[in-house]
Design an enzyme around this catalytic site. Structure first.
Site, PDB file in Angstrom:
ATOM      1  CG  HIS A 164      87.392  51.235 123.321  1.00 57.69           C
ATOM      2  ND1 HIS A 164      88.207  52.106 123.892  1.00 57.69           N
ATOM      3  CD2 HIS A 164      88.349  50.091 122.893  1.00 57.69           C
ATOM      4  CE1 HIS A 164      89.514  51.860 123.598  1.00 57.69           C
ATOM      5  NE2 HIS A 164      89.371  50.369 123.155  1.00 57.69           N
TER       6      HIS A 164
ATOM      7  CG  HIS B  35      91.974  52.253 119.052  1.00 57.22           C
ATOM      8  ND1 HIS B  35      92.513  51.269 118.423  1.00 57.22           N
ATOM      9  CD2 HIS B  35      91.300  52.067 120.267  1.00 57.22           C
ATOM     10  CE1 HIS B  35      92.354  50.324 119.430  1.00 57.22           C
ATOM     11  NE2 HIS B  35      91.629  50.666 120.540  1.00 57.22           N
TER      12      HIS B  35
ATOM     13  CE1 TYR C 164      71.792  74.385 121.938  1.00 55.20           C
ATOM     14  CE2 TYR C 164      71.639  71.927 121.323  1.00 55.20           C
ATOM     15  CZ  TYR C 164      71.902  73.298 120.907  1.00 55.20           C
ATOM     16  OH  TYR C 164      72.359  73.268 119.555  1.00 55.20           O
TER      17      TYR C 164
HETATM   18 ZN   LIG Z   1      91.111  49.464 122.186  1.00 55.01          ZN
END
Ligand SMILES: [Zn+2]
Length: 213
Positions: free
Chosen positions: A93, A95, A208
């Site tokens: 995760h 930003h 690939y």
């Molecule tokens: Zn976050």
């Protein structure tokens, strides 16, 4: 040490997050599921200072099994994804800036490049909910259905795959895709590939690289 390999793997990729431009400061979090356990980054610890023992191990209900520090505030989001996605055993995760910018413009990153096939199709934007909440966990897990990536409105991005290596590579690809989309959209309406073209690209990508010896 419980899940020693997973904890080492998380530290290895956590140390790359800032250099790869995926997070600023201590933002973002990584996890690996192994059976009924999840190893996840702690909350607010500098990635350069992170060591394997600092990575917490939790049960799938979030209870601590071996966690010296408080876990990331997004632990509920990681757990919700693992609960609902059989194809995902590792999560990244971030930003990252281009991905976050795209969440301000669209409800779905369209099929602008064949790399979209790596994610299983256009990447959905999960509707906004405050960080760390059950609402965000639900929104994110729903957006990830049949996908290996989701964007989080006014927040960032999340990728998931069978391994942390793959999830991390997908996080880099997702940021690149979003950057290309923003560049094209700045001057016009980007063209799109068809579903058939995306499906055909995936077949090509599976073969690939160098053949196995
Ligand atoms: Zn976050």
């Amino acid at each position: 040490m419980v899940l020693e390999d997973a904890r080492q793997e998380i530290v290895k990729f956590a140390r790359r997050l800032r250099a790869d431009g995926l997070v600023a400061g201590t933002a973002g979090n990584l996890s690996i599921r192994h059976g009924d356990l999840v190893a996840v980054t702690p909350s607010g610890v500098d990635y350069d200072e992170m060591s394997p023992p600092a990575i917490g191990v939790h049960a799938l209900d979030g209870s601590a099994v071996d966690a010296p520090l408080a876990p990331t505030t997004e632990l509920p989001m990681h757990l919700a994804v693992y609960e609902r996605s059989d194809h995902i055993d590792a999560i990244v995760h971030t930003h990252s800036p281009a991905a976050t910018a795209v969440t301000l413009l669209v409800d779905e990153l369209p099929s602008i490049h064949y790399y979209v096939s790596l994610f299983g199709g256009p990447i959905r934007v999960a509707p906004y909910a405050r960080f760390g909440t059950a609402a965000l966990a639900d929104s994110c897990a729903a957006a990830l259905r049949d996908r290996k990536g989701a964007l989080l409105e006014h927040h960032g991005a999340l990728t998931g795959a069978a391994t942390l290596d793959e999830a991390y590579t997908l996080a880099l690809h997702l940021e690149w895709l979003c950057d290309v989309y923003l560049r094209a959209r700045a001057v016009g309406e980007p063209k799109r590939l068809t579903e058939e073209q995306i499906a055909a690209a995936l077949v090509g990508l599976e073969g690939y690289g160098q053949p196995a010896r």
